[in-house]
Motif scaffolding. Structure first.
Motif, PDB file in Angstrom:
ATOM      1  N   GLN A  51       0.863  -1.178   0.000  1.00  0.00           N
ATOM      2  CA  GLN A  51       0.000   0.000   0.000  1.00  0.00           C
ATOM      3  C   GLN A  51       0.895   1.222   0.000  1.00  0.00           C
ATOM      4  N   MET A  52       0.507   2.258  -0.762  1.00  0.00           N
ATOM      5  CA  MET A  52       1.326   3.459  -0.849  1.00  0.00           C
ATOM      6  C   MET A  52       0.454   4.695  -0.707  1.00  0.00           C
ATOM      7  N   HIS A  53       0.861   5.601   0.172  1.00  0.00           N
ATOM      8  CA  HIS A  53       0.174   6.879   0.369  1.00  0.00           C
ATOM      9  C   HIS A  53       1.169   7.991   0.096  1.00  0.00           C
ATOM     10  N   ASN A  54       0.787   8.919  -0.772  1.00  0.00           N
ATOM     11  CA  ASN A  54       1.623  10.076  -1.087  1.00  0.00           C
ATOM     12  C   ASN A  54       1.295  11.169  -0.077  1.00  0.00           C
ATOM     13  N   ARG A  55       2.255  11.524   0.785  1.00  0.00           N
ATOM     14  CA  ARG A  55       2.009  12.515   1.821  1.00  0.00           C
ATOM     15  C   ARG A  55       1.867  13.910   1.224  1.00  0.00           C
ATOM     16  N   ALA A  56       1.247  14.818   1.988  1.00  0.00           N
ATOM     17  CA  ALA A  56       1.077  16.209   1.565  1.00  0.00           C
ATOM     18  C   ALA A  56       2.439  16.895   1.524  1.00  0.00           C
ATOM     19  N   ASP A  57       2.510  17.981   0.763  1.00  0.00           N
ATOM     20  CA  ASP A  57       3.780  18.689   0.586  1.00  0.00           C
ATOM     21  C   ASP A  57       4.331  19.255   1.886  1.00  0.00           C
ATOM     22  N   GLY A  58       3.472  19.629   2.825  1.00  0.00           N
ATOM     23  CA  GLY A  58       3.926  20.223   4.073  1.00  0.00           C
ATOM     24  C   GLY A  58       4.500  19.225   5.063  1.00  0.00           C
ATOM     25  N   ALA A  60       6.833  15.925   6.463  1.00  0.00           N
ATOM     26  CA  ALA A  60       8.276  15.643   6.428  1.00  0.00           C
ATOM     27  C   ALA A  60       8.658  14.882   5.169  1.00  0.00           C
ATOM     28  N   GLU A  61       9.863  15.130   4.699  1.00  0.00           N
ATOM     29  CA  GLU A  61      10.389  14.438   3.525  1.00  0.00           C
ATOM     30  C   GLU A  61      10.921  13.076   3.926  1.00  0.00           C
ATOM     31  N   GLY A  62      11.284  12.300   2.942  1.00  0.00           N
ATOM     32  CA  GLY A  62      11.849  10.983   3.189  1.00  0.00           C
ATOM     33  C   GLY A  62      10.827   9.892   2.939  1.00  0.00           C
ATOM     34  N   ILE A  63      11.303   8.687   2.964  1.00  0.00           N
ATOM     35  CA  ILE A  63      10.470   7.514   2.737  1.00  0.00           C
ATOM     36  C   ILE A  63      10.158   6.892   4.086  1.00  0.00           C
ATOM     37  N   ARG A  64       8.877   6.607   4.311  1.00  0.00           N
ATOM     38  CA  ARG A  64       8.479   5.919   5.539  1.00  0.00           C
ATOM     39  C   ARG A  64       7.863   4.586   5.154  1.00  0.00           C
ATOM     40  N   VAL A  65       8.103   3.576   5.967  1.00  0.00           N
ATOM     41  CA  VAL A  65       7.612   2.239   5.655  1.00  0.00           C
ATOM     42  C   VAL A  65       7.092   1.575   6.923  1.00  0.00           C
ATOM     43  N   GLY A  66       6.015   0.816   6.763  1.00  0.00           N
ATOM     44  CA  GLY A  66       5.432   0.070   7.871  1.00  0.00           C
ATOM     45  C   GLY A  66       5.219  -1.379   7.465  1.00  0.00           C
ATOM     46  N   PHE A  67       5.160  -2.251   8.438  1.00  0.00           N
ATOM     47  CA  PHE A  67       5.033  -3.689   8.194  1.00  0.00           C
ATOM     48  C   PHE A  67       3.939  -4.243   9.088  1.00  0.00           C
ATOM     49  N   THR A  68       3.155  -5.161   8.538  1.00  0.00           N
ATOM     50  CA  THR A  68       2.123  -5.785   9.350  1.00  0.00           C
ATOM     51  C   THR A  68       1.862  -7.199   8.852  1.00  0.00           C
ATOM     52  N   CYS A  69       1.564  -8.072   9.786  1.00  0.00           N
ATOM     53  CA  CYS A  69       1.192  -9.458   9.495  1.00  0.00           C
ATOM     54  C   CYS A  69       0.104  -9.833  10.490  1.00  0.00           C
ATOM     55  N   SER A  70      -1.027 -10.297   9.978  1.00  0.00           N
ATOM     56  CA  SER A  70      -2.116 -10.686  10.866  1.00  0.00           C
ATOM     57  C   SER A  70      -1.882 -12.096  11.392  1.00  0.00           C
ATOM     58  N   LEU A  94      13.474  -0.111  -1.458  1.00  0.00           N
ATOM     59  CA  LEU A  94      12.873   1.210  -1.341  1.00  0.00           C
ATOM     60  C   LEU A  94      13.848   2.381  -1.409  1.00  0.00           C
ATOM     61  N   PRO A  95      15.085   2.301  -0.907  1.00  0.00           N
ATOM     62  CA  PRO A  95      15.973   3.460  -1.062  1.00  0.00           C
ATOM     63  C   PRO A  95      16.236   3.834  -2.518  1.00  0.00           C
ATOM     64  N   ARG A  96      16.214   2.864  -3.424  1.00  0.00           N
ATOM     65  CA  ARG A  96      16.483   3.208  -4.818  1.00  0.00           C
ATOM     66  C   ARG A  96      15.215   3.308  -5.665  1.00  0.00           C
ATOM     67  N   ALA A  97      14.139   2.601  -5.317  1.00  0.00           N
ATOM     68  CA  ALA A  97      12.930   2.603  -6.133  1.00  0.00           C
ATOM     69  C   ALA A  97      11.814   3.460  -5.535  1.00  0.00           C
ATOM     70  N   GLY A  98      11.840   3.681  -4.229  1.00  0.00           N
ATOM     71  CA  GLY A  98      10.791   4.475  -3.588  1.00  0.00           C
ATOM     72  C   GLY A  98      10.974   5.953  -3.845  1.00  0.00           C
ATOM     73  N   ARG A  99       9.946   6.714  -3.534  1.00  0.00           N
ATOM     74  CA  ARG A  99       9.982   8.162  -3.746  1.00  0.00           C
ATOM     75  C   ARG A  99       9.868   8.893  -2.424  1.00  0.00           C
ATOM     76  N   ASP A 100      10.578  10.018  -2.331  1.00  0.00           N
ATOM     77  CA  ASP A 100      10.475  10.855  -1.135  1.00  0.00           C
ATOM     78  C   ASP A 100       9.046  11.340  -0.976  1.00  0.00           C
ATOM     79  N   GLY A 101       8.600  11.438   0.251  1.00  0.00           N
ATOM     80  CA  GLY A 101       7.264  11.923   0.529  1.00  0.00           C
ATOM     81  C   GLY A 101       6.193  10.849   0.443  1.00  0.00           C
ATOM     82  N   CYS A 102       6.591   9.589   0.372  1.00  0.00           N
ATOM     83  CA  CYS A 102       5.626   8.493   0.279  1.00  0.00           C
ATOM     84  C   CYS A 102       5.715   7.588   1.502  1.00  0.00           C
ATOM     85  N   ASP A 103       4.558   7.073   1.896  1.00  0.00           N
ATOM     86  CA  ASP A 103       4.475   6.063   2.946  1.00  0.00           C
ATOM     87  C   ASP A 103       4.145   4.735   2.290  1.00  0.00           C
TER      88      ASP A 103
END
Length: 141
Positions: A51-58, A60-70, A94-103
């Motif tokens: 799942q990917m969410h593009n954060r608002a411009d205001g 923080a920058e950088g790539i954030r990632v979360g993990f879950t297993c039910s 993710l450091p090379r393929a992900g985009r800044d500002g995305c979760d």
């Protein structure tokens, strides 16, 4: 007595150029961040769901990632193994393929995340990130 210094040119034992800890990846901790990602773009692969969410411009920058297993993934041992594998593929891709500002949220799948070949998981994440960032066709046409 001081410990010996490691030479600056010495490769690590695995021969991998990827650092053990990436300064570009931050971890999602708040439930609200996970819920925001759940309402955004998603791509399913055999070993996980991205799942990917593009954060608002205001925000923080950088790539954030979360993990879950039910609990469907298995007992605590199976869930922890699945999450370790998801963390490792995220660290590699993710450091090379992900985009800044995305979760990004990686969700483990029952019977697959812990058992699929690691190389396949890496390729699947690369393809999933490319797909989630691909431009979508205009539905008004």
């Amino acid at each position: 007595m001081t410990p010996p210094e490691t030479p600056a040119t010495a490769p690590d034992a695995a021969g991998d150029a990827t650092p053990a800890v990436s300064s570009r990846l931050a971890t999602l901790n708040r439930r609200a961040d996970f819920l925001r990602a759940a309402r955004a773009a998603r791509v399913a692969r055999p070993g996980f769901i991205l799942q990917m969410h593009n954060r608002a411009d205001g925000e923080a920058e950088g790539i954030r990632v979360g993990f879950t297993c039910s609990k469907k993934v298995g007992n605590a041992v199976a869930r922890n193994r699945a999450k370790r594998r998801l963390r490792e593929i995220a660290r590699i891709v993710l450091p090379r393929a992900g985009r800044d500002g995305c979760d990004y949220v990686l969700i483990g799948r029952q019977g697959a995340t812990a058992t699929l070949p690691f190389g396949q998981l890496v390729r699947d994440l690369e393809g999933a990130v490319a797909k989630v960032h691909a431009p979508r066709p205009d539905p008004s046409r």
